[in-house]
Write a protein that holds these residues in place. Structure first.
Motif, PDB file in Angstrom:
ATOM      1  N   GLU A 216       0.860  -1.189   0.000  1.00 36.88           N
ATOM      2  CA  GLU A 216       0.000   0.000   0.000  1.00 36.88           C
ATOM      3  C   GLU A 216       0.895   1.237   0.000  1.00 36.88           C
ATOM      4  OE1 GLU A 216      -3.363   2.225   2.802  1.00 36.88           O
ATOM      5  OE2 GLU A 216      -2.073   0.644   3.621  1.00 36.88           O
ATOM      6  N   LEU A 217       0.589   2.174  -0.890  1.00 34.78           N
ATOM      7  CA  LEU A 217       1.273   3.464  -0.923  1.00 34.78           C
ATOM      8  C   LEU A 217       0.308   4.531  -0.413  1.00 34.78           C
ATOM      9  CD1 LEU A 217       3.106   1.805  -2.869  1.00 34.78           C
ATOM     10  CD2 LEU A 217       3.399   3.921  -4.180  1.00 34.78           C
ATOM     11  N   LYS A 218       0.745   5.279   0.583  1.00 35.01           N
ATOM     12  CA  LYS A 218      -0.040   6.385   1.115  1.00 35.01           C
ATOM     13  C   LYS A 218       0.742   7.673   0.864  1.00 35.01           C
ATOM     14  CE  LYS A 218      -2.033   5.643   5.131  1.00 35.01           C
ATOM     15  NZ  LYS A 218      -2.177   5.272   6.575  1.00 35.01           N
ATOM     16  N   ILE A 219       0.296   8.437  -0.122  1.00 32.91           N
ATOM     17  CA  ILE A 219       0.981   9.669  -0.517  1.00 32.91           C
ATOM     18  C   ILE A 219       0.200  10.842   0.066  1.00 32.91           C
ATOM     19  CG2 ILE A 219       1.801  11.035  -2.463  1.00 32.91           C
ATOM     20  CD1 ILE A 219       1.845   8.473  -4.121  1.00 32.91           C
ATOM     21  N   TRP A 220       0.823  11.564   0.981  1.00 36.18           N
ATOM     22  CA  TRP A 220       0.089  12.570   1.761  1.00 36.18           C
ATOM     23  C   TRP A 220      -0.384  13.744   0.901  1.00 36.18           C
ATOM     24  CZ3 TRP A 220      -0.188   9.149   5.125  1.00 36.18           C
ATOM     25  CH2 TRP A 220       0.905   8.495   5.665  1.00 36.18           C
TER      26      TRP A 220
ATOM     27  N   LEU B 247       4.415  16.127  -2.986  1.00 36.34           N
ATOM     28  CA  LEU B 247       4.840  17.276  -2.205  1.00 36.34           C
ATOM     29  C   LEU B 247       5.079  16.875  -0.754  1.00 36.34           C
ATOM     30  CD1 LEU B 247       2.204  19.828  -3.585  1.00 36.34           C
ATOM     31  CD2 LEU B 247       4.520  19.399  -4.446  1.00 36.34           C
ATOM     32  N   SER B 248       5.959  17.607  -0.105  1.00 33.96           N
ATOM     33  CA  SER B 248       6.275  17.335   1.294  1.00 33.96           C
ATOM     34  C   SER B 248       5.146  17.804   2.204  1.00 33.96           C
ATOM     35  CB  SER B 248       7.568  18.050   1.679  1.00 33.96           C
ATOM     36  OG  SER B 248       7.818  17.940   3.071  1.00 33.96           O
ATOM     37  N   ASP B 249       4.866  17.015   3.250  1.00 31.88           N
ATOM     38  CA  ASP B 249       3.884  17.379   4.265  1.00 31.88           C
ATOM     39  C   ASP B 249       4.534  17.232   5.644  1.00 31.88           C
ATOM     40  OD1 ASP B 249       1.653  17.992   5.716  1.00 31.88           O
ATOM     41  OD2 ASP B 249       0.540  16.176   5.223  1.00 31.88           O
ATOM     42  N   MET B 250       5.478  18.116   5.909  1.00 41.02           N
ATOM     43  CA  MET B 250       6.219  18.074   7.178  1.00 41.02           C
ATOM     44  C   MET B 250       5.317  18.367   8.368  1.00 41.02           C
ATOM     45  SD  MET B 250       9.434  17.257   6.930  1.00 41.02           S
ATOM     46  CE  MET B 250      10.096  17.983   8.435  1.00 41.02           C
ATOM     47  N   THR B 251       4.274  19.150   8.158  1.00 39.88           N
ATOM     48  CA  THR B 251       3.411  19.544   9.270  1.00 39.88           C
ATOM     49  C   THR B 251       2.731  18.342   9.897  1.00 39.88           C
ATOM     50  OG1 THR B 251       3.017  21.697   8.265  1.00 39.88           O
ATOM     51  CG2 THR B 251       1.439  20.969   9.938  1.00 39.88           C
ATOM     52  N   ASN B 252       2.148  17.485   9.054  1.00 37.38           N
ATOM     53  CA  ASN B 252       1.379  16.352   9.561  1.00 37.38           C
ATOM     54  C   ASN B 252       2.175  15.052   9.628  1.00 37.38           C
ATOM     55  OD1 ASN B 252      -1.237  17.787   9.780  1.00 37.38           O
ATOM     56  ND2 ASN B 252      -1.076  17.908   7.546  1.00 37.38           N
ATOM     57  N   HIS B 253       3.272  14.982   8.863  1.00 45.41           N
ATOM     58  CA  HIS B 253       4.058  13.744   8.817  1.00 45.41           C
ATOM     59  C   HIS B 253       5.549  14.094   8.851  1.00 45.41           C
ATOM     60  CE1 HIS B 253       0.399  11.467   7.827  1.00 45.41           C
ATOM     61  NE2 HIS B 253       0.094  12.494   7.059  1.00 45.41           N
TER      62      HIS B 253
ATOM     63  N   ASP C  15       8.102  12.741  10.232  1.00 47.48           N
ATOM     64  CA  ASP C  15       9.055  11.624  10.137  1.00 47.48           C
ATOM     65  C   ASP C  15       9.063  10.969   8.759  1.00 47.48           C
ATOM     66  OD1 ASP C  15       9.738  11.976  12.818  1.00 47.48           O
ATOM     67  OD2 ASP C  15       8.153  10.621  13.505  1.00 47.48           O
ATOM     68  N   SER C  16       8.009  11.187   7.989  1.00 43.53           N
ATOM     69  CA  SER C  16       7.924  10.620   6.638  1.00 43.53           C
ATOM     70  C   SER C  16       7.101  11.589   5.788  1.00 43.53           C
ATOM     71  CB  SER C  16       7.259   9.233   6.676  1.00 43.53           C
ATOM     72  OG  SER C  16       7.138   8.692   5.373  1.00 43.53           O
ATOM     73  N   PRO C  17       7.713  12.700   5.378  1.00 41.47           N
ATOM     74  CA  PRO C  17       6.937  13.810   4.823  1.00 41.47           C
ATOM     75  C   PRO C  17       6.334  13.560   3.444  1.00 41.47           C
ATOM     76  CG  PRO C  17       9.279  14.285   4.704  1.00 41.47           C
ATOM     77  CD  PRO C  17       9.141  13.025   5.492  1.00 41.47           C
ATOM     78  N   TYR C  18       6.781  12.547   2.716  1.00 40.68           N
ATOM     79  CA  TYR C  18       6.292  12.334   1.356  1.00 40.68           C
ATOM     80  C   TYR C  18       5.263  11.214   1.266  1.00 40.68           C
ATOM     81  CZ  TYR C  18      10.026  15.431  -0.205  1.00 40.68           C
ATOM     82  OH  TYR C  18      10.822  16.518  -0.397  1.00 40.68           O
ATOM     83  N   MET C  19       5.620  10.041   1.768  1.00 37.49           N
ATOM     84  CA  MET C  19       4.715   8.904   1.643  1.00 37.49           C
ATOM     85  C   MET C  19       5.150   7.782   2.558  1.00 37.49           C
ATOM     86  SD  MET C  19       5.852   7.029  -1.946  1.00 37.49           S
ATOM     87  CE  MET C  19       5.968   8.530  -2.929  1.00 37.49           C
ATOM     88  N   ASP C  20       4.242   6.887   2.820  1.00 35.28           N
ATOM     89  CA  ASP C  20       4.553   5.613   3.482  1.00 35.28           C
ATOM     90  C   ASP C  20       4.330   4.488   2.481  1.00 35.28           C
ATOM     91  OD1 ASP C  20       5.259   6.698   5.877  1.00 35.28           O
ATOM     92  OD2 ASP C  20       3.440   6.123   6.957  1.00 35.28           O
ATOM     93  N   ILE C  21       5.222   3.513   2.493  1.00 36.44           N
ATOM     94  CA  ILE C  21       5.078   2.305   1.681  1.00 36.44           C
ATOM     95  C   ILE C  21       4.943   1.139   2.656  1.00 36.44           C
ATOM     96  CG2 ILE C  21       6.097   0.842  -0.083  1.00 36.44           C
ATOM     97  CD1 ILE C  21       7.753   3.310  -0.948  1.00 36.44           C
ATOM     98  N   ILE C  22       3.789   0.518   2.655  1.00 40.11           N
ATOM     99  CA  ILE C  22       3.441  -0.458   3.678  1.00 40.11           C
ATOM    100  C   ILE C  22       3.304  -1.834   3.041  1.00 40.11           C
ATOM    101  CG2 ILE C  22       1.756  -1.056   5.465  1.00 40.11           C
ATOM    102  CD1 ILE C  22       0.909   1.952   5.357  1.00 40.11           C
ATOM    103  N   LYS C  23       3.954  -2.827   3.657  1.00 43.12           N
ATOM    104  CA  LYS C  23       3.773  -4.211   3.216  1.00 43.12           C
ATOM    105  C   LYS C  23       2.464  -4.752   3.770  1.00 43.12           C
ATOM    106  CE  LYS C  23       5.619  -8.880   3.721  1.00 43.12           C
ATOM    107  NZ  LYS C  23       6.594  -9.738   4.412  1.00 43.12           N
ATOM    108  N   LEU C  24       1.665  -5.320   2.888  1.00 37.58           N
ATOM    109  CA  LEU C  24       0.377  -5.902   3.302  1.00 37.58           C
ATOM    110  C   LEU C  24       0.573  -7.378   3.611  1.00 37.58           C
ATOM    111  CD1 LEU C  24      -2.012  -4.229   0.706  1.00 37.58           C
ATOM    112  CD2 LEU C  24      -1.373  -3.428   2.982  1.00 37.58           C
ATOM    113  N   THR C  25      -0.003  -7.811   4.714  1.00 39.00           N
ATOM    114  CA  THR C  25       0.132  -9.226   5.098  1.00 39.00           C
ATOM    115  C   THR C  25      -1.170  -9.950   4.916  1.00 39.00           C
ATOM    116  OG1 THR C  25      -0.405  -8.632   7.372  1.00 39.00           O
ATOM    117  CG2 THR C  25       1.929  -8.694   6.760  1.00 39.00           C
TER     118      THR C  25
END
Length: 342
Positions: free
Chosen positions: A293-297, A324-330, A332-342
């Motif tokens: 899963e890709l979560k792009i802020w 775009l960067s979202d330093m305000t809300n994220h 530690d990971s201002p651009y996106m999270d890449i999550i492994k799905l189980t």
């Protein structure tokens, strides 16, 4: 995910894209963008490099990434209004048109050509089966029912003197004629209605309008002003002037009378936006390989490429997105999270 090397790490990518548009600082909710033939990530990097000056040829001895610009690209082949509005950088609005009789709309005759009218969905015709009377054959004639008191304007008559059908539009479209209603014409003799009428319906055979001069006097034969069903004239609100008109002339200013059916339709006001921005989520459903899963802020989406309106292959809408960067809300990971799905 298997440790390398392993064929289990090979990926045949599939998945679904969701977009949550940010409008006036309010998220609108995640929308499934439909079938996406392609979705890809890309990264543009700027580097600051250092070269030794200790002698001879300069030798690169340091390289540091100074800027990172992640991006995405995708295409859609479900060309609905919401997706098309992203391509056209526009807003979708709904227009409700009430059923109405349009009287004396100004128009100019252009022989053999078409002209746009104010309304759409020009079903306009009321079918009135009749018997035992004289054919009321004059376009523009008003007929009145003896029982209901309802009136209709004649557009076209199909049949013989004894039996046939009047096609017209109602001055009060919600009031039908009834069985045995005797129709009295303002010009011709009466005729008795056969059974119940078909109601106000879009016609594919008798799409005509009544044309009058400036005084309201009917000046046209039935087929001088037509709505060609084959070319969707009735749907889009367009009149076709006859190639060989009988009672109107090229360049003549006339008044057009017709019936418009009730309809609700969507309209895209194109290129009214400078920014299409929001949260984007990609959920994989790979045919092979680990699921992610890709979560792009924050992503700013712009259209790219050509969209075939005519072609031999399925049409697609192309987009690219700058992450775009979202330093305000994220922070530690201002651009996106890449999550492994189980």
């Amino acid at each position: 995910m298997a440790n390398a090397p392993s064929t289990d790490n090979y990926v045949l990518g599939k998945g679904v894209i969701f977009f949550n548009e940010l409008l006036n600082n309010v998220y609108q909710g995640e929308r499934d963008l439909g079938n996406a033939p392609t979705f890809s990530m890309n990264i543009a990097l700027d580097k600051v490099e250092h070269f030794s000056s200790r002698g001879g040829l300069g030798k690169k001895d340091k390289s540091v990434i100074s800027k990172v610009t992640p991006g995405i690209a995708f295409s859609l082949d479900e060309i609905n209004m919401d997706n098309f509005s992203m391509l056209a950088l526009g807003d979708v609005s709904s227009v409700a048109q009430a059923a109405s009789v349009i009287s004396a709309e100004a128009a100019v005759v252009h022989v053999g050509l078409r002209g746009e009218l104010a309304k759409r969905n020009l079903g306009m015709l009321y079918a009135i089966p009749f018997e035992n009377g004289t054919v009321i054959a004059v376009p523009g004639e008003i007929v009145t029912g003896s029982i209901t008191g309802a009136t209709a304007t004649v557009v076209y008559v199909d049949g013989t003197v004894a039996t046939g059908t009047i096609y017209g539009y109602m001055s009060a479209p919600t009031v039908p004629f009834t069985q045995d209603d005797v129709l009295t014409g303002s010009i011709a003799a009466a005729a008795e209605v056969l059974g119940s009428t078909a109601g106000v319906v879009a016609s594919t055979s008798y799409g005509y309008a009544v044309v009058t001069d400036a005084t309201g006097t009917t000046v046209q034969a039935a087929n001088d002003a037509q709505f060609d069903a084959t070319l969707k004239d009735a749907v889009i609100g367009r009149i076709k002037w006859s190639d060989t008109p009988v009672d109107v002339a090229d360049g003549e200013s006339v008044l057009v009378n017709y019936y418009a059916l009730a309809i609700t339709y969507d309209v895209i006001s194109a290129f009214t936006k400078t920014v299409v921005e929001g949260f984007l989520r990609f959920v994989s459903d790979n045919a092979a390989g680990a699921q992610k899963e890709l979560k792009i802020w924050r992503v700013s989406i712009t259209p790219t490429g050509d969209t075939a309106m005519i072609g031999e292959n399925w049409s697609t809408l192309g987009f690219q997105g700058e992450v775009l960067s979202d330093m305000t809300n994220h922070p530690d990971s201002p651009y996106m999270d890449i999550i492994k799905l189980t």
